[in-house]
Design a protein around this motif. Structure first.
Motif, PDB file in Angstrom:
ATOM      1  N   LEU A 175       0.833  -1.206   0.000  1.00  0.00           N
ATOM      2  CA  LEU A 175       0.000   0.000   0.000  1.00  0.00           C
ATOM      3  C   LEU A 175       0.868   1.257   0.000  1.00  0.00           C
ATOM      4  CD1 LEU A 175      -2.732  -1.079   2.578  1.00  0.00           C
ATOM      5  CD2 LEU A 175      -2.872  -1.144   0.086  1.00  0.00           C
ATOM      6  N   VAL A 176       1.925   1.242   0.819  1.00  0.00           N
ATOM      7  CA  VAL A 176       2.850   2.378   0.841  1.00  0.00           C
ATOM      8  C   VAL A 176       3.526   2.533  -0.506  1.00  0.00           C
ATOM      9  CG1 VAL A 176       4.958   3.294   1.890  1.00  0.00           C
ATOM     10  CG2 VAL A 176       3.253   2.143   3.311  1.00  0.00           C
ATOM     11  N   ALA A 177       4.008   1.421  -1.054  1.00  0.00           N
ATOM     12  CA  ALA A 177       4.710   1.465  -2.332  1.00  0.00           C
ATOM     13  C   ALA A 177       3.811   2.001  -3.440  1.00  0.00           C
ATOM     14  CB  ALA A 177       5.220   0.069  -2.692  1.00  0.00           C
ATOM     15  N   LEU A 178       2.589   1.487  -3.522  1.00  0.00           N
ATOM     16  CA  LEU A 178       1.694   1.919  -4.588  1.00  0.00           C
ATOM     17  C   LEU A 178       1.333   3.389  -4.446  1.00  0.00           C
ATOM     18  CD1 LEU A 178       0.226   1.025  -7.095  1.00  0.00           C
ATOM     19  CD2 LEU A 178      -1.670   0.200  -5.679  1.00  0.00           C
ATOM     20  N   PHE A 179       1.213   3.860  -3.206  1.00  0.00           N
ATOM     21  CA  PHE A 179       0.933   5.278  -2.967  1.00  0.00           C
ATOM     22  C   PHE A 179       2.085   6.135  -3.503  1.00  0.00           C
ATOM     23  CE2 PHE A 179       1.167   9.127  -0.348  1.00  0.00           C
ATOM     24  CZ  PHE A 179      -0.125   9.605  -0.467  1.00  0.00           C
ATOM     25  N   VAL A 180       3.317   5.769  -3.166  1.00  0.00           N
ATOM     26  CA  VAL A 180       4.485   6.531  -3.631  1.00  0.00           C
ATOM     27  C   VAL A 180       4.613   6.445  -5.149  1.00  0.00           C
ATOM     28  CG1 VAL A 180       7.009   6.686  -3.533  1.00  0.00           C
ATOM     29  CG2 VAL A 180       5.691   6.232  -1.440  1.00  0.00           C
ATOM     30  N   TRP A 181       4.453   5.245  -5.703  1.00  0.00           N
ATOM     31  CA  TRP A 181       4.583   5.081  -7.152  1.00  0.00           C
ATOM     32  C   TRP A 181       3.562   5.929  -7.906  1.00  0.00           C
ATOM     33  CZ3 TRP A 181       4.504  -0.925  -6.458  1.00  0.00           C
ATOM     34  CH2 TRP A 181       5.757  -1.356  -6.003  1.00  0.00           C
ATOM     35  N   ARG A 182       2.328   5.917  -7.437  1.00  0.00           N
ATOM     36  CA  ARG A 182       1.298   6.673  -8.151  1.00  0.00           C
ATOM     37  C   ARG A 182       1.544   8.176  -8.066  1.00  0.00           C
ATOM     38  NH1 ARG A 182      -4.173   3.230  -7.198  1.00  0.00           N
ATOM     39  NH2 ARG A 182      -3.833   1.786  -8.935  1.00  0.00           N
ATOM     40  N   LEU A 183       1.993   8.637  -6.912  1.00  0.00           N
ATOM     41  CA  LEU A 183       2.303  10.059  -6.790  1.00  0.00           C
ATOM     42  C   LEU A 183       3.415  10.465  -7.754  1.00  0.00           C
ATOM     43  CD1 LEU A 183       2.209  10.973  -2.976  1.00  0.00           C
ATOM     44  CD2 LEU A 183       0.624  11.685  -4.777  1.00  0.00           C
ATOM     45  N   SER A 184       4.333   9.553  -8.024  1.00  0.00           N
ATOM     46  CA  SER A 184       5.455   9.867  -8.906  1.00  0.00           C
ATOM     47  C   SER A 184       5.131   9.662 -10.379  1.00  0.00           C
ATOM     48  CB  SER A 184       6.680   9.018  -8.533  1.00  0.00           C
ATOM     49  OG  SER A 184       6.453   7.640  -8.839  1.00  0.00           O
ATOM     50  N   THR A 185       3.933   9.202 -10.689  1.00  0.00           N
ATOM     51  CA  THR A 185       3.563   8.892 -12.074  1.00  0.00           C
ATOM     52  C   THR A 185       3.812  10.040 -13.043  1.00  0.00           C
ATOM     53  OG1 THR A 185       1.955   7.187 -11.489  1.00  0.00           O
ATOM     54  CG2 THR A 185       1.612   8.316 -13.577  1.00  0.00           C
TER      55      THR A 185
END
Length: 339
Positions: A113-123
């Motif tokens: 969940l943390v990883a996907l949150f960071v990844w999406r913000l960096s999209t």
């Protein structure tokens, strides 16, 4: 509402079943080279496949107010809820009553969940780069050289799994059509068979921790050069297996297609049973470690995660897994029309 693509729902469901089976097999690896080989094979591609699909469906993320609200409701709130729940659950099952609740140190499977949150913000950043996948791969390789990154927010995993997410961002529908051609489907089975043989050979020579992507090279006890090299090799091998996995995923609607919409529920909930089963002695009987027991464990894990992905479970737990937070956010200001 746009119609869901059966292929991707099928892929998500089958990937989450493999995640559950991999977790269920973990206690059976000791003393069994065959189970360890199956475990290595599954871990080589199940999370990469899941992350590639997550990246593919993040292509339209533009940090607009509506998408930010859904990002917070769909990832941050469940993270807080399940990080707390898993902490109290492990206090009970591991009998460690003083285990602290720490939102900075993801427990068990909540790291995703943390990883996907960071990844999406960096999209938006990755979509502006000319060569995003090589850059992301370089970041992952360099991360293995830095033990100072530490365990905070599981940043090693965030960085080392990053290339798979960025790859998903870069894919288009025609790329999935390429791996679903008849020639690739016919080759997928033999490739998986060969990969299983190679995994069997690798068991005594390689630690499965390289596939967890959660530690630096120093923490794994390898020479400095091995981290970047293993990251590159694992990325290449995983891509081949992910392509074969997608080649074998049905493109038509099946009985499990509807379950693809509930994979986050299956992911977050199945861990309670997996963790509890170890504490409750379910792996104690000798027959569980025999071939029949290994197969039965896989079937039970698949059945449990299937139930957890069903619409009734989603309806009951939607308020914690996918809460509607429109009440907590201001409405976007309407820009006056230009004259």
């Amino acid at each position: 509402m746009a119609e869901r693509d059966a292929f991707f729902d099928n892929a998500k469901y089958l990937a989450i079943v493999l995640v559950a089976v991999g977790h269920a097999w973990e206690p059976l690896r000791e003393g069994s080279r065959a189970v360890s080989a199956l475990y290595l094979l599954v871990y080589a591609f199940h999370m990469p496949a899941f992350i590639v699909v997550s990246g593919y469906f993040s292509r339209n993320f533009d940090a607009s107010p509506g998408r930010l609200r859904r990002l917070v409701g769909g990832l941050l709130v469940p993270y807080v809820v399940f990080e707390t729940a898993y902490t109290f659950f492990t206090r009970w099952t591991d009998q460690v009553p003083d285990r602290p609740v720490s939102l900075l140190d993801p427990l068990y499977l909540t790291w995703f969940l943390v990883a996907l949150f960071v990844w999406r913000l960096s999209t938006p950043v990755w979509q502006r780069l000319r060569q995003p996948v090589p850059v992301a791969l370089a970041v992952a390789m360099l991360a293995t050289l830095s033990p100072s990154i530490g365990d905070g927010l599981d940043l090693q995993r965030v960085l080392q799994f990053l290339p798979y997410f960025v790859l998903g961002l870069s894919l288009r529908p025609e790329h999935f059509q390429l791996v679903r051609r008849r020639a690739v489907r016919l080759a997928a089975g033999p490739v998986f068979a060969l990969a299983l043989v190679l995994a069997y050979v690798a068991v005594p020579r390689m630690s499965a921790a390289w596939l967890y992507h959660r530690d630096s090279t120093q923490e794994l006890g390898g020479p400095a050069w091995s981290g970047p090299v293993m990251t590159l090799v694992a990325f290449g091998c995983s891509l081949v297996l992910v392509a074969c996995f997608f080649a074998l995923v049905p493109g038509r609607r099946t009985w499990f297609t509807v379950l693809g919409a509930g994979t986050l529920y299956g992911y977050l909930l199945h861990g309670f049973l997996v963790q509890g089963s170890r504490s409750w002695g379910w792996y104690g009987p000798a027959w569980v470690h025999q071939p029949l027991g290994v197969g039965l464990v896989a079937l039970v894990a698949g059945a449990v995660v299937t139930v957890l992905c069903t619409p009734p479970v989603r309806r009951v737990l939607r308020y914690v897994v996918e809460p509607d937070l429109r009440w907590a956010f201001r409405r976007a200001a309407v820009q006056p029309a230009r004259t």
